[in-house]
Design a protein around this motif. Structure first.
Motif, short mmCIF file in Angstrom:
data_model
loop_
_atom_site.label_atom_id
_atom_site.label_comp_id
_atom_site.label_asym_id
_atom_site.label_seq_id
_atom_site.Cartn_x
_atom_site.Cartn_y
_atom_site.Cartn_z
N GLY A 1 0.81 -1.21 0.00
CA GLY A 1 0.00 0.00 0.00
C GLY A 1 0.84 1.25 0.00
O GLY A 1 0.54 2.22 -0.70
N HIS A 2 1.92 1.23 0.77
CA HIS A 2 2.80 2.40 0.82
C HIS A 2 3.57 2.54 -0.49
O HIS A 2 3.81 3.66 -0.95
CB HIS A 2 3.77 2.28 1.99
CG HIS A 2 4.62 3.51 2.18
ND1 HIS A 2 4.08 4.76 2.39
CD2 HIS A 2 5.97 3.68 2.15
CE1 HIS A 2 5.05 5.64 2.50
NE2 HIS A 2 6.21 5.02 2.36
N VAL B 1 -23.21 4.32 -7.86
CA VAL B 1 -21.95 3.58 -8.00
C VAL B 1 -20.78 4.53 -7.75
O VAL B 1 -20.79 5.69 -8.16
CB VAL B 1 -21.85 2.96 -9.41
CG1 VAL B 1 -20.45 2.43 -9.69
CG2 VAL B 1 -22.89 1.86 -9.58
N ALA B 2 -19.77 4.02 -7.06
CA ALA B 2 -18.51 4.74 -6.87
C ALA B 2 -17.42 4.06 -7.69
O ALA B 2 -17.52 2.88 -8.03
CB ALA B 2 -18.11 4.74 -5.39
N VAL B 3 -16.38 4.81 -8.02
CA VAL B 3 -15.24 4.24 -8.72
C VAL B 3 -13.99 4.48 -7.87
O VAL B 3 -13.85 5.54 -7.24
CB VAL B 3 -15.07 4.84 -10.13
CG1 VAL B 3 -14.71 6.32 -10.07
CG2 VAL B 3 -14.01 4.08 -10.94
N VAL B 4 -13.12 3.48 -7.80
CA VAL B 4 -11.90 3.56 -7.02
C VAL B 4 -10.72 3.23 -7.91
O VAL B 4 -10.69 2.16 -8.54
CB VAL B 4 -11.92 2.60 -5.81
CG1 VAL B 4 -10.64 2.74 -4.99
CG2 VAL B 4 -13.15 2.86 -4.94
N ALA B 5 -9.75 4.13 -8.00
CA ALA B 5 -8.51 3.90 -8.73
C ALA B 5 -7.40 3.74 -7.69
O ALA B 5 -6.93 4.73 -7.12
CB ALA B 5 -8.21 5.06 -9.67
N ASP B 6 -7.04 2.48 -7.41
CA ASP B 6 -6.12 2.16 -6.31
C ASP B 6 -6.66 2.74 -5.01
O ASP B 6 -7.55 2.18 -4.41
CB ASP B 6 -4.71 2.65 -6.61
CG ASP B 6 -3.98 1.76 -7.61
OD1 ASP B 6 -4.47 0.65 -7.88
OD2 ASP B 6 -2.94 2.18 -8.15
N GLN B 7 -6.16 3.89 -4.57
CA GLN B 7 -6.55 4.44 -3.27
C GLN B 7 -7.40 5.71 -3.38
O GLN B 7 -7.70 6.33 -2.37
CB GLN B 7 -5.27 4.74 -2.45
CG GLN B 7 -4.41 3.50 -2.22
CD GLN B 7 -2.95 3.83 -1.94
OE1 GLN B 7 -2.45 4.87 -2.32
NE2 GLN B 7 -2.27 2.92 -1.27
N LYS B 8 -7.78 6.08 -4.60
CA LYS B 8 -8.58 7.30 -4.79
C LYS B 8 -10.00 6.92 -5.18
O LYS B 8 -10.22 6.14 -6.10
CB LYS B 8 -7.95 8.18 -5.86
CG LYS B 8 -6.58 8.71 -5.46
CD LYS B 8 -5.99 9.61 -6.52
CE LYS B 8 -4.62 10.14 -6.11
NZ LYS B 8 -4.02 11.01 -7.15
N GLU B 9 -10.97 7.50 -4.47
CA GLU B 9 -12.38 7.14 -4.67
C GLU B 9 -13.18 8.34 -5.14
O GLU B 9 -12.97 9.47 -4.71
CB GLU B 9 -12.98 6.61 -3.37
CG GLU B 9 -14.45 6.22 -3.49
CD GLU B 9 -15.01 5.67 -2.20
OE1 GLU B 9 -16.23 5.47 -2.12
OE2 GLU B 9 -14.21 5.42 -1.26
N LEU B 10 -14.13 8.08 -6.04
CA LEU B 10 -15.04 9.11 -6.55
C LEU B 10 -16.44 8.52 -6.54
O LEU B 10 -16.67 7.43 -7.07
CB LEU B 10 -14.64 9.53 -7.97
CG LEU B 10 -15.43 10.67 -8.61
CD1 LEU B 10 -15.21 11.97 -7.85
CD2 LEU B 10 -15.05 10.82 -10.07
#
Length: 259
Positions: free
Chosen positions: A46-47, A213-222
């Motif tokens: 994750g880091h 619906v939400a979308v998540v790109a790795d650690q970023k959520e919209l």
């Protein structure tokens, strides 16, 4: 890496990583990231993702050498070795990783663009099942998918969330992406697809007000997304460094034989 290079260091905020960083600083003269030729990352996967995204956001990407002070450490090297850090990095084998680019449009018409190294996930926001239309290169391939969500995974990310959702493991260099449904309800027998990485995928949320619906790109959520486009950003190249014989490519290949 050349035998003489400037190193930066980015430990995670865990006690183990911070203590290891202090020990390394006693024997290595680290420089700021903006002046470095390579980045030493202390922590877990994750880091590492956080550090890679930080470099993408800053517009300056240098090779990253990870030392595992996290849990799984799939993208990391073993923390301890008889060799000095500089020698390990000089001997390290580079592995190119190409991220995904995700463009999402929200219900208010706002367009957001994020990168993902592991996967892009569309996920239902409420108890209501998500209802999605899936297109590839502009052609509708699945008019309606009732599900908890769906994800697009790179080979580097195929052993992470994708694997836990029963998606396929993709070897590095396969030039493929995994398109994997999450708890699909209809059609029941659809288990996903393997897509060439020069194709583009489009997702349209059907009934977005009733089924947000939400979308998540790795650690970023919209949240409150109505449409999502995903492609491989071939113009963006990341580079991970691994000790000889322990590369991410070998680990992903070996994972196919674990049970």
């Amino acid at each position: 890496m050349p035998p003489s290079h400037r190193l930066a260091i980015m430990p995670s905020d865990t006690d183990r990583a911070r203590e290891a960083a202090e020990i390394l600083r006693q024997s290595t003269d680290f420089v700021p990231l903006a002046e470095a030729d390579a980045l030493v990352v202390l922590g877990g996967d994750g880091h590492m993702l956080h550090c890679l995204h930080h470099m993408l956001d800053q517009g300056r990407v240098i090779p990253a050498y990870g030392l595992n002070y996290g849990t799984v450490g799939f993208m990391m090297n073993k923390p301890k070795s008889s060799r000095p850090l500089e020698e390990r990095i000089s001997r390290a084998k580079p592995l190119a990783v190409t991220p995904l680019e995700m463009v999402a449009t929200t219900g208010s018409g706002v367009e957001e663009r994020f990168c993902a190294i592991n996967e892009v996930s569309l996920l239902r926001e409420t108890r209501q099942t998500a209802k999605l239309e899936i297109s590839v290169n502009g052609k509708v391939r699945l008019p309606e998918l009732f599900c908890d969500g769906i994800l697009v995974a790179t080979p580097a990310g195929s052993t992470a969330y994708n694997l836990s959702a029963n998606g396929p493991i993709l070897p590095m260099g396969s030039n493929m992406l995994a398109l994997t449904p999450i708890s699909p309800f209809r059609p029941r027998r659809w288990r996903g697809a393997i897509i060439p990485d020069h194709y583009e995928m489009q997702f349209r949320v059907i009934e977005p007000v009733k089924r947000p619906v939400a979308v998540v790109a790795d650690q970023k959520e919209l949240r409150d997304v109505h449409a999502v486009q995903v492609r491989v950003a071939h113009e963006m190249k990341l580079q991970l460094l691994f000790d000889p014989g322990l590369t991410l490519e070998e680990r992903i290949f070996a994972e196919q034989f674990h049970f």
